[in-house]
Design a protein around this motif. Structure first.
Motif, PDB file in Angstrom:
ATOM      1  N   ALA A   1     -10.654   7.148   9.263  1.00 11.62           N
ATOM      2  CA  ALA A   1     -10.318   7.781   7.723  1.00 11.62           C
ATOM      3  C   ALA A   1      -9.068   7.361   7.275  1.00 11.62           C
ATOM      4  O   ALA A   1      -8.588   7.600   6.048  1.00 11.62           O
ATOM      5  N   ALA A   2      -8.079   6.672   8.010  1.00 11.88           N
ATOM      6  CA  ALA A   2      -6.848   6.353   7.576  1.00 11.88           C
ATOM      7  C   ALA A   2      -6.051   7.549   7.290  1.00 11.88           C
ATOM      8  O   ALA A   2      -5.390   7.515   6.296  1.00 11.88           O
ATOM      9  N   GLU A   3      -5.992   8.552   7.945  1.00 15.06           N
ATOM     10  CA  GLU A   3      -5.513   9.866   7.709  1.00 15.06           C
ATOM     11  C   GLU A   3      -4.606  10.630   8.642  1.00 15.06           C
ATOM     12  O   GLU A   3      -5.163  10.595   9.880  1.00 15.06           O
ATOM     13  N   VAL A   4      -3.580  11.037   8.498  1.00 19.50           N
ATOM     14  CA  VAL A   4      -2.882  12.010   9.355  1.00 19.50           C
ATOM     15  C   VAL A   4      -3.298  13.474   8.827  1.00 19.50           C
ATOM     16  O   VAL A   4      -2.982  13.694   7.465  1.00 19.50           O
ATOM     17  N   GLN A   5      -3.680  13.992   9.523  1.00 30.33           N
ATOM     18  CA  GLN A   5      -4.127  15.441   9.282  1.00 30.33           C
ATOM     19  C   GLN A   5      -3.245  16.552   9.807  1.00 30.33           C
ATOM     20  O   GLN A   5      -2.995  16.611  11.045  1.00 30.33           O
TER      21      GLN A   5
ATOM     22  N   ARG B   1      -3.233  -0.907   4.668  1.00 30.75           N
ATOM     23  CA  ARG B   1      -4.117  -0.157   3.824  1.00 30.75           C
ATOM     24  C   ARG B   1      -3.524   1.298   3.262  1.00 30.75           C
ATOM     25  O   ARG B   1      -2.627   1.535   4.031  1.00 30.75           O
ATOM     26  N   LYS B   2      -4.292   1.924   2.426  1.00 31.04           N
ATOM     27  CA  LYS B   2      -3.866   3.075   1.872  1.00 31.04           C
ATOM     28  C   LYS B   2      -4.015   4.072   2.966  1.00 31.04           C
ATOM     29  O   LYS B   2      -5.054   4.159   3.572  1.00 31.04           O
ATOM     30  N   LEU B   3      -2.857   4.894   3.382  1.00 30.77           N
ATOM     31  CA  LEU B   3      -3.196   5.873   4.121  1.00 30.77           C
ATOM     32  C   LEU B   3      -2.837   7.265   3.650  1.00 30.77           C
ATOM     33  O   LEU B   3      -2.402   7.298   2.415  1.00 30.77           O
ATOM     34  N   THR B   4      -3.301   8.496   4.208  1.00 31.39           N
ATOM     35  CA  THR B   4      -2.998   9.730   3.546  1.00 31.39           C
ATOM     36  C   THR B   4      -2.658  10.844   4.657  1.00 31.39           C
ATOM     37  O   THR B   4      -2.997  10.594   5.517  1.00 31.39           O
TER      38      THR B   4
ATOM     39  N   LYS C   1       0.870  -1.191  -0.042  1.00 30.78           N
ATOM     40  CA  LYS C   1      -0.039  -0.025  -0.012  1.00 30.78           C
ATOM     41  C   LYS C   1       0.950   1.287  -0.042  1.00 30.78           C
ATOM     42  O   LYS C   1       2.013   1.238   0.294  1.00 30.78           O
ATOM     43  N   ARG C   2       0.339   2.401  -0.235  1.00 26.82           N
ATOM     44  CA  ARG C   2       1.124   3.704  -0.328  1.00 26.82           C
ATOM     45  C   ARG C   2       0.544   4.689   0.483  1.00 26.82           C
ATOM     46  O   ARG C   2      -0.701   4.792   0.875  1.00 26.82           O
ATOM     47  N   ILE C   3       1.214   5.730   0.761  1.00 25.66           N
ATOM     48  CA  ILE C   3       0.793   6.727   1.523  1.00 25.66           C
ATOM     49  C   ILE C   3       0.407   7.997   0.618  1.00 25.66           C
ATOM     50  O   ILE C   3       1.589   8.231  -0.342  1.00 25.66           O
TER      51      ILE C   3
ATOM     52  N   ALA D   1       6.109  10.971   2.912  1.00 30.69           N
ATOM     53  CA  ALA D   1       4.968   9.665   2.654  1.00 30.69           C
ATOM     54  C   ALA D   1       5.860   8.816   1.824  1.00 30.69           C
ATOM     55  O   ALA D   1       5.700   7.362   2.030  1.00 30.69           O
ATOM     56  N   ALA D   2       6.875   9.167   1.056  1.00 32.94           N
ATOM     57  CA  ALA D   2       7.624   7.954   0.089  1.00 32.94           C
ATOM     58  C   ALA D   2       8.545   7.339   1.212  1.00 32.94           C
ATOM     59  O   ALA D   2       8.497   6.075   0.828  1.00 32.94           O
ATOM     60  N   GLU D   3       9.002   7.878   2.191  1.00 33.28           N
ATOM     61  CA  GLU D   3      10.063   7.363   3.010  1.00 33.28           C
ATOM     62  C   GLU D   3       9.295   6.062   3.800  1.00 33.28           C
ATOM     63  O   GLU D   3       9.571   4.952   3.957  1.00 33.28           O
ATOM     64  N   LEU D   4       8.150   6.454   4.337  1.00 31.92           N
ATOM     65  CA  LEU D   4       7.365   5.697   5.185  1.00 31.92           C
ATOM     66  C   LEU D   4       6.540   4.490   4.186  1.00 31.92           C
ATOM     67  O   LEU D   4       6.487   3.381   4.660  1.00 31.92           O
TER      68      LEU D   4
END
Length: 277
Positions: free
Chosen positions: A255-259, A235-238, A195-197, A224-227
């Protein structure tokens, strides 16, 4: 794991170098001769350095949630220690690529924030520790990782001698603990990220300056690329930068999201200016 992830923090150093060159081109003079441009660059580095720490802090929450990691004690303290672990140098870094500068900026940010709060106003029941305590935790772990290198820093913030004595073992324990719990979820050398961020930017309103700083630095994309290439994410994170109505950052498990709130960048700008007064 730490060396891979600190690359995201080191992206900040690359960005600041590019910014320095850009300022020289715009002003037609060497950066050292342009005091105003140099000061603006230092302020932006302070802002973005604190955002790196916040991102790793919030991703610590994400790891705990996504991988169901055990947390003994207060989770907020644990993920502060996670961010500090990731940004503590392993040795051999040159001055321009040393991620400890980000930790020192974060520590100074917490100290500056503490000056805004009277003792009677501290919410002792809060899930976060007091700002000064969070700053001293960074100082102790950084000093403990390399007492010789960070001795002057510890003296500058008046870290007590009695506290210094326990910092090396505390830093070692912190590093070993995070490696142990996270290692099963780190991708192997031949594995591709399942999965990707992704990174998104919401409308900024009155915070266009903060949004532009984030976008132009490409800091969120670097993190995001490094993580993505480090962890076996289920799962996909944002990572979502947006206007929130308050200076804050959140991990939203649903929401699987860092805001990351644009208001938080504005607050770090004000904290930097506060230190200069």
């Amino acid at each position: 794991m730490r060396k891979m992830l600190t690359n995201a923090g080191l992206a900040l150093c690359l960005w600041s170098g590019l910014a320095t060159g850009s300022a020289a081109a715009v002003h037609g003079v060497a950066p050292a001769q342009d005091a105003k441009a140099a000061e603006e660059e230092k302020r932006d580095e302070f802002i973005l350095g604190n955002i790196v720490f916040v991102l790793f802090h919030e991703f610590g929450h994400a790891l705990v949630s996504e991988f169901e990691l055990p947390v003994l004690g207060r989770e907020e303290d644990a993920v502060d220690r996670f961010a500090t672990f990731l940004l503590t140098p392993e040795g051999g870094e040159d001055e321009e690529s040393d991620p400890s500068t980000i930790l020192i900026d974060s520590m100074r940010g917490w100290f500056a924030a503490s000056e805004r709060t009277e003792l009677a106003e501290i919410e002792w029941w809060d899930e976060h520790g007091p700002d000064q305590q969070r700053a001293y935790q960074i100082a102790c772990l950084l000093y403990g990782a390399d007492p010789k290198k960070f001795g002057a820093m510890a003296d500058e913030v008046k870290l007590p001698e009695a506290r210094k004595e326990s910092c090396p073992s505390e830093a070692e324990s912190n590093s070993g603990s995070w490696i142990k719990v996270a290692k099963p979820h780190v991708l192997g050398d031949d594995e591709k990220p399942p999965k990707r961020i992704e990174v998104t930017y919401g409308p900024a309103g009155d915070y266009a300056l903060e949004r532009d700083l984030l976008k132009e630095s490409e800091l969120l994309e670097g993190v995001a690329a490094e993580l993505t290439k480090t962890f076996r994410l289920p799962r996909k994170l944002t990572i979502a930068a947006r206007k929130c109505g308050e200076p804050n950052a959140f991990w939203d498990s649903e929401a699987a999201e860092v805001q990351i709130c644009y208001e938080l960048l504005r607050e770090y700008r004000e904290l930097y200016d506060q230190q200069k007064r």
